[in-house]
Design an enzyme around this catalytic site. Structure first.
Site, mmCIF file in Angstrom:
data_model
loop_
_atom_site.group_PDB
_atom_site.id
_atom_site.type_symbol
_atom_site.label_atom_id
_atom_site.label_comp_id
_atom_site.label_asym_id
_atom_site.label_seq_id
_atom_site.Cartn_x
_atom_site.Cartn_y
_atom_site.Cartn_z
ATOM 1 N N SER A 90 1.418 -4.146 4.163
ATOM 2 C CA SER A 90 1.492 -2.760 4.539
ATOM 3 C C SER A 90 2.913 -2.200 4.289
ATOM 4 O O SER A 90 3.757 -2.946 4.177
ATOM 5 C CB SER A 90 0.975 -2.546 6.085
ATOM 6 O OG SER A 90 2.357 -2.551 6.780
ATOM 7 N N ASP A 91 2.931 -0.879 4.091
ATOM 8 C CA ASP A 91 4.332 -0.326 4.064
ATOM 9 C C ASP A 91 4.684 -0.140 5.490
ATOM 10 O O ASP A 91 4.031 -0.510 6.218
ATOM 11 C CB ASP A 91 4.438 1.258 3.255
ATOM 12 C CG ASP A 91 5.835 1.320 2.744
ATOM 13 O OD1 ASP A 91 6.827 0.912 3.259
ATOM 14 O OD2 ASP A 91 5.863 2.240 1.766
ATOM 15 N N TYR A 92 6.028 0.395 5.562
ATOM 16 C CA TYR A 92 6.521 0.186 6.860
ATOM 17 C C TYR A 92 5.845 1.247 8.172
ATOM 18 O O TYR A 92 5.788 2.481 7.727
ATOM 19 C CB TYR A 92 7.854 0.748 6.827
ATOM 20 C CG TYR A 92 8.783 0.570 8.003
ATOM 21 C CD1 TYR A 92 9.734 -0.525 8.280
ATOM 22 C CD2 TYR A 92 8.653 1.234 9.391
ATOM 23 C CE1 TYR A 92 10.479 -0.859 9.287
ATOM 24 C CE2 TYR A 92 9.481 0.903 10.246
ATOM 25 C CZ TYR A 92 10.385 0.158 10.519
ATOM 26 O OH TYR A 92 11.159 -0.405 11.540
ATOM 27 N N ASN B 294 1.065 -1.147 0.019
ATOM 28 C CA ASN B 294 -0.014 -0.099 -0.096
ATOM 29 C C ASN B 294 1.035 1.245 0.029
ATOM 30 O O ASN B 294 2.069 1.144 0.465
ATOM 31 C CB ASN B 294 -0.985 -0.003 1.125
ATOM 32 C CG ASN B 294 -0.190 0.324 2.577
ATOM 33 O OD1 ASN B 294 0.047 -0.541 3.284
ATOM 34 N ND2 ASN B 294 -0.200 1.653 2.796
#
Length: 852
Positions: free
Chosen positions: A383-385, A350
């Site tokens: 998810s991104d970080y 995302n």
């Protein structure tokens, strides 16, 4: 003492291999690299007294602290002390050469853990195995698969308070690991998973392999300028081969965001401003990373990021708000993702931004309705970080429990780094999400682990013997150099290039070299810098990057005729630096100004308000140019820069970007004429920062600027500068000259189910063989919604010998005219169209046709 040295030292944290590279021009320089931590260090101030080397460098990971080196040498020893923040004082006893890899001792240890003759499972067999395993797992165990944990305490954002990865893995509270670049660490953590965790489920090991693993290729913005899909695919295949040998099975790349604002640092990771070309490059990268089958141990999962609209961040500021229409989303930002999904990408990540007021990580409309239901994606959504936690920070919900609910409702499978998903068991018990949703996520994760062969052979990617064979392999370096050559864009040239007569005439110079021997002044912070790799790379071979000085020297330009001065730092002045540079430049026949950005000025969290060169470099450039010598600007950078002053004041401009491990050799190949530049820009270069965003496929206004109305007031224009970019999309010069003529259409009307043929003759009217990218654009003149002034719809790479001409043919079908509009969806409307063909988006010939 010149050359490579190596030693292995024990630290409180780990065994550390340290390599030293000592070089000398007018003075000595020292580069240091470490393994398994890829920490490249160039000692800034080095003094040599007798047989002693003493120096300092800033520790980028500990601001305000220094690295201190104090070494002595004799014929076969380099010894002394290295003090590194966080590691203390390290005794050094180094021997010559690169030395063995730390992982070599692991090769025998891992052999008993591998399995031979594991049969490939069919899709049905995988489905049955996954369902059997799911039925044995508790709710908490299934949720455990949905966590990705960092391999260490290193953070790419706010620190995450959580248990150590060893504990999380042993308890079944992690299904994947981020950033275990050391194959020994992969082996250590995988052993915990398969020997201690519930159900002994192996881990996925993830990393950001953006433009190379150990052999570094040009940054993606650079390689997009090659317009060479086969070469880009090969680069990604080599990166997968090197990364998978170290245990990485899952890539956090490619980044396929369309980028229209060069202030955004992450333009360096993408393919520029065009959705059509971006789609072709997305496919090439997926094909390269994933190969023919994910079961092959030298491929890795491709993850398309960032879904979606991240490249439209307001003001070019990273992580910032995005506010675009659905038509822009679908017509500009979605096509590369569609192409990557059609190529079979196994994962999607995302975007950090919001879309229509909702953070993408929480957007059911984007991630479930669009990505999964409409586009048919059934792979892993990660998810991104920290993006799940950030749903709270955005202000959409009050706490991380609600954020976790929204992410799962949006079909998020894996939470990267943070622990919001620890609320999922309670959310299931409260009936706010269903266990079926958890099952869906765990099912997708376990299915991928079976497809990769991990469930049957968990250690199949732990191959230290292949690290030794593959990393920085000669053939990989050759491929990197060739792609780097193709990525260089010649922006200006009044005839000063190629430098025809600066070699030794003995096979080390260009084809025109006769040894007559002019003097070359190589000046600037990038004249002999190894900071040519760019952001998002973790190579342990950074100290072996070929500098521009080394590249020119290896072309046969003797050190007596290759005059060097640094002049200034990237952002700082050097006392006496300009004076020294001018002294060298006065003695030269041509001056190469090697200027640009450091690697940390591009990439994530590297947005810039001003995209001019830093003031220290501009002062150096103006002083050198004032001498009246022939000056060539050689740029190292990760984004388009404002070059208006240089366009007016220097003789040639060579855009080299960050070119990777063989950068210096590739640049030298172009400068001396051993390679005729063929790169074409994939992002427009603004004439002024105030124009941004400036891109070729814009809409017309109701009061467009034309040649006829340029002097009028109430027109869409600036009072103090042009509307047009300095260098447009698709632009790039050659050492030869191409001419376009005889544009023809085989019909003037196209009906559905038919094709229209467009042909043009391209002639090499210059004195050198060369390669040209012939570009085709189409304009939809009238639509139910307004359409761009032109859109790239095809191109052809053409190699022509001097004096040769060829006819190039393109075929247009209804699909090339299709776009998305509200209330209708995707359609090609009847009406009038204009086709343009030329060497770039500005300098084109045109013809009209109608559709319908």
């Amino acid at each position: 003492m010149l050359g490579l040295w190596h030693t292995v030292v024990a630290t409180p944290l780990m065994k550390l291999k340290i390599q030293f590279k000592v070089t000398k021009k007018a003075s000595y320089s020292l580069d240091i690299a470490t393994e398994p931590l890829a920490i490249p260090i160039q000692i800034d101030s080095l003094t040599v007294e007798g047989n002693r080397l003493r120096g300092l460098a800033k520790a980028f990971w500990r601001p305000g602290e220094d690295i201190v080196v104090d070494l002595a040498y004799d014929e076969d020893r380099l010894y002394g002390e290295l003090r590194m923040p966080g590691l203390g004082s390290l005794p050094i006893e180094a021997a010559r050469g690169r030395g063995p890899a730390l992982s070599e001792s692991l090769a025998e240890q891992v052999k008993p853990y591998r399995k031979d003759g594991v049969a490939k499972r069919s899709n049905e067999e995988i489905r049955e195995a996954v369902e059997t395993l799911l039925n044995r797992m508790s709710l908490e165990e299934k949720i455990g698969q949905m966590f990705q944990v960092p391999a260490s305490n290193f953070s790419f954002g706010n620190a995450v308070e959580t248990d150590p990865p060893e504990k999380l893995i042993a308890e079944g509270r992690a299904g994947s690991v981020l950033g275990a670049f050391d194959v020994s660490r992969v082996f250590e953590l995988q052993k915990i998973a398969v020997e201690e965790s519930p159900h002994r489920i192996p881990l996925l090991f993830n990393a950001d392999i953006i433009h190379g693993a150990q052999t570094i290729f040009p940054i993606p913005l650079a390689w997009s300028c090659s317009w060479d899909m086969d070469a880009i695919k090969e680069a990604c295949a080599i990166a997968a081969k090197e990364a998978s040998a170290s245990g990485t099975v899952y890539n956090h790349g490619p980044m396929i965001d369309v980028s229209r604002d060069p202030r955004w640092g992450r333009v360096s990771e993408g393919a520029g401003e065009d959705p059509y070309l971006g789609g072709l490059i997305a496919k090439a990268q997926v094909d390269g990373f994933q190969g023919d089958s994910l079961l092959e141990p030298e491929t890795i999962v491709a993850c398309l990021k960032h879904f979606i609209g991240y490249g439209a961040a307001e003001g070019g500021r990273d992580y910032n708000t995005v506010d675009i229409s659905e038509a822009t989303l679908r017509n500009v930002y979605l096509p590369p993702f569609q192409a990557g999904l059609q190529a079979g990408a196994g994962s999607v990540m995302n975007a950090f931004n919001i879309y229509q007021g909702v953070p993408v990580a929480a957007s059911k409309a984007l991630m479930k309705d669009l990505l999964r239901d409409e586009l048919g994606f059934d792979g892993i959504l990660i998810s991104d970080y920290g993006a799940v936690d950030e749903i709270v920070v955005h202000g959409l919900v009050e706490d991380v429990k609600e954020a976790a609910k929204l992410a799962v409702d949006a079909t998020m499978d894996i939470e990267m780094a943070t622990r919001s998903f620890e609320h999922l068991p309670q959310l299931v018990r409260e009936g706010k999400i269903s266990e079926a949703q958890i099952n869906d996520a765990a099912r997708r994760i376990l299915t991928l682990k079976y497809r990769l062969g991990l469930m049957d052979d968990p250690f199949r990617y732990v191959r230290p013997e292949k690290e030794t064979e593959y990393h920085f392999h000669e053939e990989h370096l050759k491929a990197s150099r060739e792609l780097a050559q193709k990525s260089i864009v010649l922006l200006k040239n009044d005839g000063v290039l190629p430098m025809a007569d600066y070699g030794d005439g003995n096979g080390n110079s260009n084809k025109n070299g006769n040894g007559s021997g002019g003097r070359v002044a190589l000046i600037g912070p990038f004249a002999d810098s190894r900071d040519l790799l760019g952001p998002w790379q973790f190579s342990r071979f950074g100290h072996e990057t070929a500098t521009l000085y080394e590249g020119l020297r290896d072309k046969g330009i003797s050190e007596e005729r290759l005059l060097y001065a640094k002049g200034c730092g990237v952002n700082t002045t050097i006392e006496g630096g300009i004076a020294e540079a001018l002294e060298q430049a006065k003695q030269a026949d041509v001056v190469l100004l090697a200027l640009g950005e450091s690697s940390d000025m591009s990439g994530e969290a590297a947005s810039r308000m001003s995209i001019e060169l830093p003031e220290a470099q501009m002062r150096l450039a103006k002083a050198v140019v004032a001498l009246g010598k022939s000056v060539v600007l050689v740029l190292t950078n990760g984004r388009p820069l404002v070059l208006d002053w240089f366009e007016r004041n220097v003789n040639a401009i060579v855009e080299t970007w960050f070119l990777g491990s063989q950068a210096g050799h590739a640049i030298a190949d172009v400068l001396v004429g051993d390679y005729n530049p063929s790169g074409k820009l994939t992002m427009s270069f603004p004439a002024h920062t105030g124009q941004i965003p400036v891109y070729y496929n814009h809409f017309r206004t109701g009061r467009p600027l034309t040649e006829a109305n340029r002097q009028q007031k109430y027109i869409s224009q600036y009072l103090d500068g042009p509307n047009e970019p300095l260098y447009p999309f698709g632009y790039g010069l050659s050492y030869t000259r191409f001419e376009y003529s005889d544009l023809k259409l085989d019909r003037n009307r196209l009906a559905a189910g038919e094709e229209l043929r467009v042909s043009i003759t391209v002639s090499n009217a210059g004195s050198e063989d060369g390669e040209e990218v012939v570009q085709l654009y189409i304009q939809d003149c009238h639509g139910s919604i307004v359409r761009p002034v032109k859109e790239l719809k095809g191109f052809s790479k053409l190699r022509l010998a001097k004096g040769e001409n060829k006819e190039v043919e393109f075929r247009i079908v209804a699909e090339d005219l299709t776009f998305w509009m509200p209330g209708v969806g995707y359609t090609a409307e009847p009406g009038k169209f204009v086709v343009f063909v030329g060497p770039n988006s500005r300098d084109v010939q045109s013809a009209e046709f109608s559709f319908g």
